[in-house]
Scaffold this motif. Structure first.
Motif, PDB file in Angstrom:
ATOM      1  N   ALA A  89       0.817  -1.216   0.000  1.00  0.00           N
ATOM      2  CA  ALA A  89       0.000   0.000   0.000  1.00  0.00           C
ATOM      3  C   ALA A  89       0.851   1.266   0.000  1.00  0.00           C
ATOM      4  O   ALA A  89       0.383   2.329  -0.413  1.00  0.00           O
ATOM      5  CB  ALA A  89      -0.942   0.002   1.194  1.00  0.00           C
ATOM      6  N   THR A  90       2.084   1.171   0.474  1.00  0.00           N
ATOM      7  CA  THR A  90       2.941   2.358   0.530  1.00  0.00           C
ATOM      8  C   THR A  90       3.784   2.528  -0.723  1.00  0.00           C
ATOM      9  O   THR A  90       4.281   3.628  -0.992  1.00  0.00           O
ATOM     10  CB  THR A  90       3.872   2.303   1.756  1.00  0.00           C
ATOM     11  OG1 THR A  90       4.774   1.216   1.616  1.00  0.00           O
ATOM     12  CG2 THR A  90       3.066   2.129   3.039  1.00  0.00           C
ATOM     13  N   HIS A  91       3.977   1.462  -1.493  1.00  0.00           N
ATOM     14  CA  HIS A  91       4.689   1.585  -2.757  1.00  0.00           C
ATOM     15  C   HIS A  91       3.877   2.457  -3.721  1.00  0.00           C
ATOM     16  O   HIS A  91       2.682   2.652  -3.537  1.00  0.00           O
ATOM     17  CB  HIS A  91       4.908   0.206  -3.385  1.00  0.00           C
ATOM     18  CG  HIS A  91       5.993  -0.588  -2.730  1.00  0.00           C
ATOM     19  ND1 HIS A  91       6.301  -1.878  -3.113  1.00  0.00           N
ATOM     20  CD2 HIS A  91       6.857  -0.288  -1.727  1.00  0.00           C
ATOM     21  CE1 HIS A  91       7.289  -2.333  -2.373  1.00  0.00           C
ATOM     22  NE2 HIS A  91       7.642  -1.382  -1.523  1.00  0.00           N
ATOM     23  N   ARG A  92       4.530   2.950  -4.750  1.00  0.00           N
ATOM     24  CA  ARG A  92       3.867   3.817  -5.718  1.00  0.00           C
ATOM     25  C   ARG A  92       4.217   3.399  -7.141  1.00  0.00           C
ATOM     26  O   ARG A  92       5.269   2.825  -7.408  1.00  0.00           O
ATOM     27  CB  ARG A  92       4.276   5.276  -5.505  1.00  0.00           C
ATOM     28  CG  ARG A  92       3.672   5.909  -4.254  1.00  0.00           C
ATOM     29  CD  ARG A  92       2.153   6.019  -4.385  1.00  0.00           C
ATOM     30  NE  ARG A  92       1.535   6.641  -3.239  1.00  0.00           N
ATOM     31  CZ  ARG A  92       1.067   5.978  -2.183  1.00  0.00           C
ATOM     32  NH1 ARG A  92       1.188   4.651  -2.125  1.00  0.00           N
ATOM     33  NH2 ARG A  92       0.477   6.625  -1.200  1.00  0.00           N
ATOM     34  N   GLY A  93       3.279   3.723  -8.051  1.00  0.00           N
ATOM     35  CA  GLY A  93       3.460   3.402  -9.456  1.00  0.00           C
ATOM     36  C   GLY A  93       2.833   2.072  -9.817  1.00  0.00           C
ATOM     37  O   GLY A  93       2.002   1.524  -9.085  1.00  0.00           O
ATOM     38  N   MET A  94       3.239   1.532 -10.939  1.00  0.00           N
ATOM     39  CA  MET A  94       2.646   0.301 -11.456  1.00  0.00           C
ATOM     40  C   MET A  94       3.177  -0.946 -10.768  1.00  0.00           C
ATOM     41  O   MET A  94       2.501  -1.973 -10.743  1.00  0.00           O
ATOM     42  CB  MET A  94       2.916   0.184 -12.964  1.00  0.00           C
ATOM     43  CG  MET A  94       2.223   1.220 -13.805  1.00  0.00           C
ATOM     44  SD  MET A  94       2.710   1.112 -15.540  1.00  0.00           S
ATOM     45  CE  MET A  94       2.136  -0.524 -15.960  1.00  0.00           C
ATOM     46  N   PHE A  95       4.390  -0.866 -10.214  1.00  0.00           N
ATOM     47  CA  PHE A  95       5.070  -2.084  -9.794  1.00  0.00           C
ATOM     48  C   PHE A  95       5.284  -2.176  -8.292  1.00  0.00           C
ATOM     49  O   PHE A  95       5.399  -1.170  -7.595  1.00  0.00           O
ATOM     50  CB  PHE A  95       6.424  -2.196 -10.504  1.00  0.00           C
ATOM     51  CG  PHE A  95       6.329  -2.129 -11.995  1.00  0.00           C
ATOM     52  CD1 PHE A  95       5.644  -3.092 -12.703  1.00  0.00           C
ATOM     53  CD2 PHE A  95       6.905  -1.085 -12.696  1.00  0.00           C
ATOM     54  CE1 PHE A  95       5.537  -3.030 -14.092  1.00  0.00           C
ATOM     55  CE2 PHE A  95       6.809  -1.008 -14.070  1.00  0.00           C
ATOM     56  CZ  PHE A  95       6.123  -1.984 -14.776  1.00  0.00           C
ATOM     57  N   SER A  96       5.344  -3.406  -7.814  1.00  0.00           N
ATOM     58  CA  SER A  96       5.826  -3.733  -6.479  1.00  0.00           C
ATOM     59  C   SER A  96       6.584  -5.046  -6.571  1.00  0.00           C
ATOM     60  O   SER A  96       6.194  -5.946  -7.335  1.00  0.00           O
ATOM     61  CB  SER A  96       4.675  -3.899  -5.479  1.00  0.00           C
ATOM     62  OG  SER A  96       4.283  -2.669  -4.917  1.00  0.00           O
ATOM     63  N   ARG A  97       7.636  -5.147  -5.791  1.00  0.00           N
ATOM     64  CA  ARG A  97       8.338  -6.424  -5.672  1.00  0.00           C
ATOM     65  C   ARG A  97       7.900  -7.046  -4.360  1.00  0.00           C
ATOM     66  O   ARG A  97       8.073  -6.464  -3.295  1.00  0.00           O
ATOM     67  CB  ARG A  97       9.855  -6.230  -5.695  1.00  0.00           C
ATOM     68  CG  ARG A  97      10.601  -7.543  -5.653  1.00  0.00           C
ATOM     69  CD  ARG A  97      12.101  -7.356  -5.670  1.00  0.00           C
ATOM     70  NE  ARG A  97      12.611  -7.190  -7.018  1.00  0.00           N
ATOM     71  CZ  ARG A  97      13.910  -7.237  -7.336  1.00  0.00           C
ATOM     72  NH1 ARG A  97      14.815  -7.431  -6.390  1.00  0.00           N
ATOM     73  NH2 ARG A  97      14.314  -7.073  -8.569  1.00  0.00           N
TER      74      ARG A  97
END
Length: 390
Positions: free
Chosen positions: A335-343
């Motif tokens: 939830a804290t990541h931003r943009g299209m991607f998360s690892r």
């Protein structure tokens, strides 16, 4: 001659796309390819782009070449959108953000062939691929903490303190690809201070402006860097925020002193001429028309905000579903990541099980395209992650 060629390594994402297409399961989910998808799974043409294309069809009178640097109105509009008002910018239109990165690295090689280019670990695979192809020196700085799925800022600072004067440090302006983990404003300020001390040249890859915290907010780090260094390279793309992927619309901006701008501009023009002569214009023309028309700009910004908020909703939904299923906060970072991607921090074995047992496709390092999800597939993904031991 051609018999001397050796096979080139296959692109992992393109391999994944091929595997997904061959999969006959109707429940399959594609989280690998890096394009925005709406809740129906479509990558739509934005309303303002449609309107601009209709208008362009009516008023366009020629298909002759544009200038070596592209149309001045396009360059001016993009520079203003990214940086605001500035008199320091030399710029050229390029075939997408990848073309801008290639031209930036060619410029570095032309100006300081012995410079080392520093990349975040990890980074977009095309960054090191192009650098290696050009025969340039390359080094990495720590960035992603696999344990927390956040930024390893202490490691990053320690590594950047080793940068030599004149070295080029490639930074993701927002929405870090592939991790989704971004620096805070305070961390950006510290990073700038370190790079100033080391005498580095910042190179910003800005591929996702408007996909993170907002159009202006996502430009904040780039503008801070621009204001803090005498020389800055910026490669920007219109693929995501205007949704014109196949039109290959990008720009390379080189910030320098006003008295050096003409020489830098001449070198940028020269590099365009060597690599592809004149840049493509259709997408650039559409972007210019949108940014120069108040009504089209407003509609584009409104739809871009819809896209951004949809991804944030999906992030929160996935984090909530995983918190409920795991009874832990392990995946709250999504939830804290931003943009299209998360690892996600899954192992390659777990990623393989997701593909083989659950028809869920993601890159081997567990990078997912959040926009590949929708309200129906979020719980399916969460349950599958738990099922493979995530």
């Amino acid at each position: 001659m051609l018999e001397a060629l050796n096979p080139q390594p296959q692109d992992k994402i393109l391999q994944l796309i091929a595997l997904y297409r061959e999969d006959k399961r109707t429940t399959k989910i594609d989280l690998g390819v890096g394009v925005y998808k709406d809740p129906t799974g479509l990558t739509p043409v934005m309303r303002a782009v449609k309107a601009a294309e209709k208008k362009l069809w009516e008023v366009e009178t020629t298909k002759t070449y544009t200038g070596l640097a592209g149309e001045p109105a396009y360059n001016s509009a993009l520079v203003k959108m990214i940086l605001g008002e500035t008199d320091r910018a030399a710029s050229v239109a390029t075939p997408g953000g990848t073309g801008a990165i290639r031209q930036a690295l060619e410029l570095v090689k032309l100006a300081t062939p012995g410079a080392t280019v520093w990349l975040s670990a990890p980074t977009w695979p095309n960054h090191p691929s192009i650098i290696k192809f050009l025969g340039m020196k390359m080094a990495e700085y720590r960035y992603f903490d696999a344990a927390t799925c956040g930024v390893d800022f202490e490691g990053m600072k320690a590594d950047l303190a080793k940068v030599a004067p004149g070295d080029v440090v490639l930074l993701h302006g927002c929405c870090h690809n592939p991790t989704g983990a971004n620096l805070t404003q305070a961390q950006w300020a510290e990073t700038v201070a370190i790079l100033q001390k080391q005498g580095a040249v910042p190179f910003v890859d800005l591929a996702y402006q408007g996909f993170g915290d907002g159009l202006e907010e996502d430009a904040a780090a780039t503008r801070l860097i621009a204001a803090s260094f005498p020389e800055v390279l910026i490669a920007a793309s219109c693929s995501k925020n205007f949704g014109i992927y196949r039109e290959r619309t990008g720009i390379l901006i080189a910030l320098t002193s006003p008295d050096r701008k003409a020489v830098v501009q001449g070198n940028l023009n020269f590099l365009n001429r060597q690599n592809f002569s004149f840049p493509p214009d259709h997408g650039a023309r559409l972007v210019t028309m949108i940014l120069e028309d108040e009504a089209l700009t407003a509609d584009w910004k409104a739809e871009l905000e819809e896209v951004r908020l949809n991804m944030l909703t999906l992030r929160q939904s996935l984090a909530d579903a995983l918190r409920k299923l795991t009874n832990s906060d392990r995946y709250d970072f999504v939830a804290t990541h931003r943009g299209m991607f998360s690892r996600l921090g899954l192992t390659e074995a777990q990623v393989l099980r997701l593909r083989e047992e659950h028809a869920i496709y993601m890159v081997g390092d567990s990078r997912i395209n959040i926009a590949g999800l929708n309200a129906q597939t979020v719980p399916i993904l969460a349950q599958a992650i738990v099922a493979v031991g995530g």
